[in-house]
Design a protein around this motif. Structure first.
Motif, PDB file in Angstrom:
ATOM      1  N   THR A 272       0.819  -1.217   0.000  1.00 43.10           N
ATOM      2  CA  THR A 272       0.000   0.000   0.000  1.00 43.10           C
ATOM      3  C   THR A 272       0.850   1.263   0.000  1.00 43.10           C
ATOM      4  O   THR A 272       0.667   2.126  -0.872  1.00 43.10           O
ATOM      5  CB  THR A 272      -0.977  -0.004   1.183  1.00 43.10           C
ATOM      6  OG1 THR A 272      -1.872  -1.111   1.040  1.00 43.10           O
ATOM      7  CG2 THR A 272      -1.778   1.286   1.232  1.00 43.10           C
ATOM      8  N   PRO A 273       1.791   1.444   0.942  1.00 43.40           N
ATOM      9  CA  PRO A 273       2.626   2.652   0.852  1.00 43.40           C
ATOM     10  C   PRO A 273       3.545   2.659  -0.360  1.00 43.40           C
ATOM     11  O   PRO A 273       3.857   3.727  -0.911  1.00 43.40           O
ATOM     12  CB  PRO A 273       3.435   2.626   2.158  1.00 43.40           C
ATOM     13  CG  PRO A 273       3.396   1.216   2.624  1.00 43.40           C
ATOM     14  CD  PRO A 273       2.085   0.672   2.167  1.00 43.40           C
ATOM     15  N   LEU A 274       3.970   1.484  -0.821  1.00 42.61           N
ATOM     16  CA  LEU A 274       4.866   1.419  -1.970  1.00 42.61           C
ATOM     17  C   LEU A 274       4.199   1.900  -3.255  1.00 42.61           C
ATOM     18  O   LEU A 274       4.787   2.660  -4.031  1.00 42.61           O
ATOM     19  CB  LEU A 274       5.352  -0.022  -2.168  1.00 42.61           C
ATOM     20  CG  LEU A 274       6.721  -0.411  -1.645  1.00 42.61           C
ATOM     21  CD1 LEU A 274       6.958  -1.900  -1.840  1.00 42.61           C
ATOM     22  CD2 LEU A 274       7.827   0.393  -2.306  1.00 42.61           C
ATOM     23  N   PHE A 275       2.964   1.497  -3.477  1.00 41.40           N
ATOM     24  CA  PHE A 275       2.324   1.712  -4.779  1.00 41.40           C
ATOM     25  C   PHE A 275       1.145   2.677  -4.714  1.00 41.40           C
ATOM     26  O   PHE A 275       0.290   2.673  -5.595  1.00 41.40           O
ATOM     27  CB  PHE A 275       1.892   0.369  -5.357  1.00 41.40           C
ATOM     28  CG  PHE A 275       3.028  -0.606  -5.512  1.00 41.40           C
ATOM     29  CD1 PHE A 275       4.048  -0.364  -6.419  1.00 41.40           C
ATOM     30  CD2 PHE A 275       3.098  -1.749  -4.730  1.00 41.40           C
ATOM     31  CE1 PHE A 275       5.110  -1.248  -6.557  1.00 41.40           C
ATOM     32  CE2 PHE A 275       4.146  -2.645  -4.858  1.00 41.40           C
ATOM     33  CZ  PHE A 275       5.158  -2.395  -5.776  1.00 41.40           C
ATOM     34  N   SER A 276       1.099   3.504  -3.685  1.00 40.95           N
ATOM     35  CA  SER A 276       0.050   4.517  -3.558  1.00 40.95           C
ATOM     36  C   SER A 276       0.653   5.914  -3.692  1.00 40.95           C
ATOM     37  O   SER A 276       1.866   6.066  -3.865  1.00 40.95           O
ATOM     38  CB  SER A 276      -0.664   4.379  -2.212  1.00 40.95           C
ATOM     39  OG  SER A 276      -1.322   3.136  -2.110  1.00 40.95           O
ATOM     40  N   GLU A 277      -0.200   6.933  -3.592  1.00 44.50           N
ATOM     41  CA  GLU A 277       0.261   8.311  -3.715  1.00 44.50           C
ATOM     42  C   GLU A 277       1.101   8.711  -2.512  1.00 44.50           C
ATOM     43  O   GLU A 277       0.814   8.320  -1.391  1.00 44.50           O
ATOM     44  CB  GLU A 277      -0.934   9.276  -3.795  1.00 44.50           C
ATOM     45  CG  GLU A 277      -2.023   8.882  -4.750  1.00 44.50           C
ATOM     46  CD  GLU A 277      -1.524   8.715  -6.163  1.00 44.50           C
ATOM     47  OE1 GLU A 277      -0.578   9.423  -6.556  1.00 44.50           O
ATOM     48  OE2 GLU A 277      -2.065   7.857  -6.874  1.00 44.50           O
ATOM     49  N   PRO A 278       2.129   9.543  -2.724  1.00 47.34           N
ATOM     50  CA  PRO A 278       2.838  10.127  -1.574  1.00 47.34           C
ATOM     51  C   PRO A 278       1.883  10.986  -0.762  1.00 47.34           C
ATOM     52  O   PRO A 278       0.962  11.605  -1.308  1.00 47.34           O
ATOM     53  CB  PRO A 278       3.925  10.989  -2.239  1.00 47.34           C
ATOM     54  CG  PRO A 278       4.050  10.465  -3.622  1.00 47.34           C
ATOM     55  CD  PRO A 278       2.703   9.952  -4.013  1.00 47.34           C
TER      56      PRO A 278
END
Length: 375
Positions: free
Chosen positions: A244-250
């Protein structure tokens, strides 16, 4: 001075969320001409416009009395207002809206100004963040408005390559190279020691499975895509756990604002309370991001320029301001670029600046599409 020609803008595409012509009282040719002149004069002077000043400045073949009567009719219909008794008139938001939709001349920059924009950005093609920062500063400098830019949603971008770099201590740096020159980096804790050969093998397998997909596709389908990979290092498990944090928006960093000081040159920002309210608005990053994204979500948004005036922004905080925006492309992703300021802004110039800058960014990123104006 003769009156400027009417703009033949009826063939431009329209933003469906704009106030439609059927929602406004119809205007005669004389009323349209007087409204156009009042708006232009008010944009230039920031002062209420009187009938005598229009008669003196523009050769329109009407007496001050005829102009005054026409202005009174426009006020009765809601296109004009006056700030106090016996004052000249000023445009209402509906007056501005009609001017932008139907009356303003086709926006265009000079060849020299277009060349300046291209030259200023030519050296920044490889640095997306710096290019957007410079774009907002240039837009602000050339307009005395606030330059705004929103970087594209990374989740809509196509992964070109994933790299994993060991750092000092128990950490790994994941580097996601996305189409259009976008890059996302994130550091994850990782206790195990990994040989360089094993790391290279895992990275190669992950790229075989994931490259060519959007980050959103990877986030939603990573388990089925990599579950059968032969990995004893634990890196694949780490990627799955942190998908989730890898492939989501900053969480931060998408919004760029440039040239806020230039707004202080505008008469609307001479009072302390007005300045404070505007800068408090700029601190609400979530509101501005939502506004910029919602303005360009129509299916035909790419290549168009959109104008929102005052209450047309559908947010009470924006009731005193206007915003001109255009989408730009970076590979498969789309961001938003624009100008923001008081409702009394030079709309033809703002549209021309934003549209030209978006075109320059598109061409810098290999997109040769040209823009229209959707107002």
């Amino acid at each position: 001075m003769s009156a400027p020609p009417r703009s033949a803008s009826s063939d431009r595409s329209r933003d469906t969320r704009s106030v439609q012509q059927t929602d406004r009282p119809p205007l005669t040719e004389r009323e349209r001409r007087i409204l156009q002149l009042v708006v232009q004069h008010f944009i230039d002077t920031a002062g209420p416009v009187g009938s005598r000043s229009l008669a003196r400045q523009f050769d329109i073949g009407l007496s001050p009395a005829s102009i005054r009567n026409t202005m009174a009719d426009l006020e009765d219909m809601g296109y004009l207002d006056h700030p106090y008794t016996s004052a000249g008139r000023m445009p209402t938001q509906m007056g501005y809206r009609t001017f932008v939709d139907e009356l303003m001349q086709a926006p265009k920059l000079s060849d020299a100004e277009r060349q300046v924009l291209k030259m200023q950005l030519a050296q920044l093609v490889s640095d997306t963040d710096e290019m957007l920062r410079e774009s907002t500063k240039l837009l602000s400098k050339l307009s005395n408005l606030l330059g705004v830019a929103l970087s594209p949603r990374l989740s809509t971008g196509v992964l070109e390559r994933l790299d994993i770099v060991p750092l000092t201590g128990p950490r790994l740096l994941f580097v996601l190279n996305v189409s259009g020159g976008l890059v996302k980096t994130i550091v994850l804790d990782f206790e195990a020691d990994v040989d360089r050969s094993d790391l290279d093998r895992i990275v190669s397998m992950l790229n075989e499975r994931l490259a060519g997909l959007t980050l959103a596709e990877i986030r939603d389908t990573h388990e089925e895509r990599v579950r059968d990979l032969d990995d004893s290092t634990g890196i694949v498990d780490l990627m799955q756990a942190e998908a989730t944090p890898l492939f989501s928006e900053p969480q931060q960093g998408r919004l760029q604002l440039g040239g806020a000081r230039n707004l202080l040159n505008q008469p609307e920002f001479q009072e302390t309370d007005d300045i404070r309210h505007f800068f408090e608005l700029l601190e609400d990053e979530a509101l501005l991001i939502d506004l910029l994204e919602n303005l360009c979500t129509t299916p035909d948004a790419a290549g168009n320029t959109y104008v929102r005036i005052g209450s047309g922004n559908d947010d009470d905080e924006m009731a005193s301001y206007s915003i001109v925006v255009s989408p730009y492309r970076m590979g498969s992703t789309v961001g938003t670029l624009g100008l923001m300021g008081p409702t009394r802004m030079n709309y033809p110039r703002a549209v021309a600046l934003v549209q030209t800058m978006a075109d320059v960014l598109n061409r810098s990123n290999g997109d040769d599409s040209s823009g229209d104006t959707a107002l």
